[in-house]
Design a protein around this motif. Sequence first.
Motif, PDB file in Angstrom:
ATOM      1  N   PRO A 230       6.170  -8.331  -3.098  1.00 48.82           N
ATOM      2  CA  PRO A 230       6.334  -8.059  -1.672  1.00 48.82           C
ATOM      3  C   PRO A 230       7.372  -8.971  -1.012  1.00 48.82           C
ATOM      4  O   PRO A 230       7.644 -10.067  -1.485  1.00 48.82           O
ATOM      5  CB  PRO A 230       4.941  -8.334  -1.106  1.00 48.82           C
ATOM      6  CG  PRO A 230       4.335  -9.329  -2.063  1.00 48.82           C
ATOM      7  CD  PRO A 230       4.862  -8.961  -3.416  1.00 48.82           C
ATOM      8  N   VAL A 231       7.913  -8.496   0.092  1.00 46.24           N
ATOM      9  CA  VAL A 231       8.839  -9.270   0.900  1.00 46.24           C
ATOM     10  C   VAL A 231       8.035 -10.147   1.853  1.00 46.24           C
ATOM     11  O   VAL A 231       7.017  -9.719   2.405  1.00 46.24           O
ATOM     12  CB  VAL A 231       9.769  -8.326   1.703  1.00 46.24           C
ATOM     13  CG1 VAL A 231      10.686  -9.115   2.628  1.00 46.24           C
ATOM     14  CG2 VAL A 231      10.578  -7.458   0.751  1.00 46.24           C
ATOM     15  N   ILE A 232       8.474 -11.364   2.022  1.00 45.62           N
ATOM     16  CA  ILE A 232       7.787 -12.287   2.930  1.00 45.62           C
ATOM     17  C   ILE A 232       7.609 -11.648   4.302  1.00 45.62           C
ATOM     18  O   ILE A 232       8.564 -11.123   4.881  1.00 45.62           O
ATOM     19  CB  ILE A 232       8.569 -13.607   3.053  1.00 45.62           C
ATOM     20  CG1 ILE A 232       8.542 -14.372   1.725  1.00 45.62           C
ATOM     21  CG2 ILE A 232       7.990 -14.485   4.163  1.00 45.62           C
ATOM     22  CD1 ILE A 232       9.449 -15.593   1.707  1.00 45.62           C
ATOM     23  N   SER A 233       6.419 -11.666   4.797  1.00 40.40           N
ATOM     24  CA  SER A 233       6.009 -11.216   6.134  1.00 40.40           C
ATOM     25  C   SER A 233       6.017  -9.704   6.318  1.00 40.40           C
ATOM     26  O   SER A 233       5.661  -9.209   7.388  1.00 40.40           O
ATOM     27  CB  SER A 233       6.835 -11.881   7.248  1.00 40.40           C
ATOM     28  OG  SER A 233       8.095 -11.253   7.417  1.00 40.40           O
TER      29      SER A 233
ATOM     30  N   GLU B 214       3.458  -0.467   3.197  1.00 40.99           N
ATOM     31  CA  GLU B 214       2.455  -0.059   2.208  1.00 40.99           C
ATOM     32  C   GLU B 214       2.786  -0.567   0.809  1.00 40.99           C
ATOM     33  O   GLU B 214       1.885  -0.953   0.053  1.00 40.99           O
ATOM     34  CB  GLU B 214       2.328   1.464   2.188  1.00 40.99           C
ATOM     35  CG  GLU B 214       1.673   2.048   3.434  1.00 40.99           C
ATOM     36  CD  GLU B 214       1.505   3.556   3.331  1.00 40.99           C
ATOM     37  OE1 GLU B 214       0.567   4.074   3.958  1.00 40.99           O
ATOM     38  OE2 GLU B 214       2.296   4.201   2.622  1.00 40.99           O
ATOM     39  N   VAL B 215       4.067  -0.575   0.458  1.00 42.95           N
ATOM     40  CA  VAL B 215       4.450  -1.033  -0.875  1.00 42.95           C
ATOM     41  C   VAL B 215       4.204  -2.530  -1.018  1.00 42.95           C
ATOM     42  O   VAL B 215       3.672  -2.994  -2.035  1.00 42.95           O
ATOM     43  CB  VAL B 215       5.922  -0.689  -1.161  1.00 42.95           C
ATOM     44  CG1 VAL B 215       6.367  -1.271  -2.504  1.00 42.95           C
ATOM     45  CG2 VAL B 215       6.123   0.821  -1.162  1.00 42.95           C
ATOM     46  N   CYS B 216       4.554  -3.302   0.001  1.00 42.82           N
ATOM     47  CA  CYS B 216       4.336  -4.743  -0.064  1.00 42.82           C
ATOM     48  C   CYS B 216       2.853  -5.101  -0.075  1.00 42.82           C
ATOM     49  O   CYS B 216       2.466  -6.147  -0.595  1.00 42.82           O
ATOM     50  CB  CYS B 216       5.046  -5.438   1.102  1.00 42.82           C
ATOM     51  SG  CYS B 216       6.847  -5.526   0.907  1.00 42.82           S
ATOM     52  N   LEU B 217       2.026  -4.233   0.471  1.00 38.17           N
ATOM     53  CA  LEU B 217       0.573  -4.477   0.490  1.00 38.17           C
ATOM     54  C   LEU B 217      -0.130  -3.840  -0.704  1.00 38.17           C
ATOM     55  O   LEU B 217      -1.346  -3.953  -0.833  1.00 38.17           O
ATOM     56  CB  LEU B 217      -0.025  -3.921   1.786  1.00 38.17           C
ATOM     57  CG  LEU B 217       0.424  -4.605   3.084  1.00 38.17           C
ATOM     58  CD1 LEU B 217      -0.176  -3.896   4.289  1.00 38.17           C
ATOM     59  CD2 LEU B 217       0.040  -6.081   3.082  1.00 38.17           C
TER      60      LEU B 217
ATOM     61  N   LYS C  67       4.574  -5.456  -7.868  1.00 37.66           N
ATOM     62  CA  LYS C  67       4.874  -6.872  -7.650  1.00 37.66           C
ATOM     63  C   LYS C  67       6.108  -7.224  -8.471  1.00 37.66           C
ATOM     64  O   LYS C  67       6.080  -7.186  -9.702  1.00 37.66           O
ATOM     65  CB  LYS C  67       3.699  -7.756  -8.084  1.00 37.66           C
ATOM     66  CG  LYS C  67       2.334  -7.326  -7.545  1.00 37.66           C
ATOM     67  CD  LYS C  67       2.265  -7.377  -6.030  1.00 37.66           C
ATOM     68  CE  LYS C  67       0.845  -7.005  -5.549  1.00 37.66           C
ATOM     69  NZ  LYS C  67       0.774  -6.919  -4.074  1.00 37.66           N
ATOM     70  N   ARG C  68       7.207  -7.540  -7.806  1.00 34.24           N
ATOM     71  CA  ARG C  68       8.479  -7.706  -8.505  1.00 34.24           C
ATOM     72  C   ARG C  68       9.141  -9.038  -8.166  1.00 34.24           C
ATOM     73  O   ARG C  68       9.460  -9.305  -7.003  1.00 34.24           O
ATOM     74  CB  ARG C  68       9.420  -6.549  -8.152  1.00 34.24           C
ATOM     75  CG  ARG C  68       8.841  -5.166  -8.490  1.00 34.24           C
ATOM     76  CD  ARG C  68       9.851  -4.060  -8.174  1.00 34.24           C
ATOM     77  NE  ARG C  68       9.276  -2.740  -8.395  1.00 34.24           N
ATOM     78  CZ  ARG C  68       9.187  -2.122  -9.565  1.00 34.24           C
ATOM     79  NH1 ARG C  68       9.656  -2.734 -10.649  1.00 34.24           N
ATOM     80  NH2 ARG C  68       8.642  -0.917  -9.669  1.00 34.24           N
TER      81      ARG C  68
ATOM     82  N   GLN D  26      11.746  -0.528  -0.466  1.00 33.93           N
ATOM     83  CA  GLN D  26      12.151   0.724   0.164  1.00 33.93           C
ATOM     84  C   GLN D  26      12.217   1.893  -0.820  1.00 33.93           C
ATOM     85  O   GLN D  26      12.289   3.045  -0.396  1.00 33.93           O
ATOM     86  CB  GLN D  26      13.506   0.552   0.850  1.00 33.93           C
ATOM     87  CG  GLN D  26      13.476  -0.428   2.013  1.00 33.93           C
ATOM     88  CD  GLN D  26      14.848  -0.669   2.601  1.00 33.93           C
ATOM     89  OE1 GLN D  26      15.850  -0.622   1.888  1.00 33.93           O
ATOM     90  NE2 GLN D  26      14.906  -0.925   3.894  1.00 33.93           N
ATOM     91  N   LEU D  27      12.189   1.613  -2.118  1.00 33.85           N
ATOM     92  CA  LEU D  27      12.210   2.710  -3.084  1.00 33.85           C
ATOM     93  C   LEU D  27      10.873   3.452  -3.101  1.00 33.85           C
ATOM     94  O   LEU D  27      10.831   4.649  -3.366  1.00 33.85           O
ATOM     95  CB  LEU D  27      12.525   2.180  -4.484  1.00 33.85           C
ATOM     96  CG  LEU D  27      12.719   3.245  -5.561  1.00 33.85           C
ATOM     97  CD1 LEU D  27      13.929   4.132  -5.254  1.00 33.85           C
ATOM     98  CD2 LEU D  27      12.874   2.610  -6.948  1.00 33.85           C
TER      99      LEU D  27
END
Length: 256
Positions: free
Chosen positions: A16-19, A23-26, A33-34, A228-229
């Motif tokens: 995930p991206v910081i902050s 839905e993808v980051c969560l 997780k990359r 974003q993918l």
Amino acid sequence: MGKITFLGTGTSQGVPVISCRCEVCLSSDPHDKRLRSSVLLEIVGKVIAIDCGPDFRQQMLREDVRRLDAILITHPHKDHTGGMDDVRAFNYTMRKPMDVYAEQHAQKILMNEFYYAFGDNRYPGVPDINLVKIDENPFKIGEIDIIPIRGMHYKLPVLGFRIGDIAYLTDMNSIEDLELDKLRDIDIFVINSLRTQKHLSHFCLPEALEIIKKIKPKRAYLTHISHQLGFHKQVSEILPEGVELAYDGLKLEFDE
């Protein structure tokens, strides 16, 4: 048999991206997780990393890497070089400098950003790095033939690499047909695919698929993926046969 391990498959901010609360980051799916993009090759008795990003230490520990003979640098952006300080662990265990293969413009940036590793009066314990200049001409590491592949990352010239029947391209948004010709008849092809929409400095999914269609590898894997993918599972379901999303920790075997 040789082996390629995907150390990281994420874009410059990782997933995930910081902050970020998308839905993808969560996502709870470990495939979403990359860490920052890099691969490890075990081939002809050598262990070689392509790029050395900020997650290098974590990646080396996760994969229990105890030997590293060389690092190939695609370009000098921080998400591909930020872990260079941690090569000092291999300096200690292998009792030698780390050979780092990079273009001249990338070497200048490395020498500036890690200035303390290259000065005349170096502090004890700093990384011991042996910079080896490369360009667009083929070169060898031991018995391994390596063919650089030129592409553009917006206005920055970057390199991908063909090593035997494997090719790895990252952080490109354009590549000439003459360079694509160097990628014919390969077994494993790895290419960046940032998102579905067109991007200024990276291939998007349709562009990556078009290149895969042109060179016709036996297997293709998408990397340098942003949140974003979309979800790994959902994107995987719409990819053509023979094309897969890479994920952190994925290991592939190939004939040397």
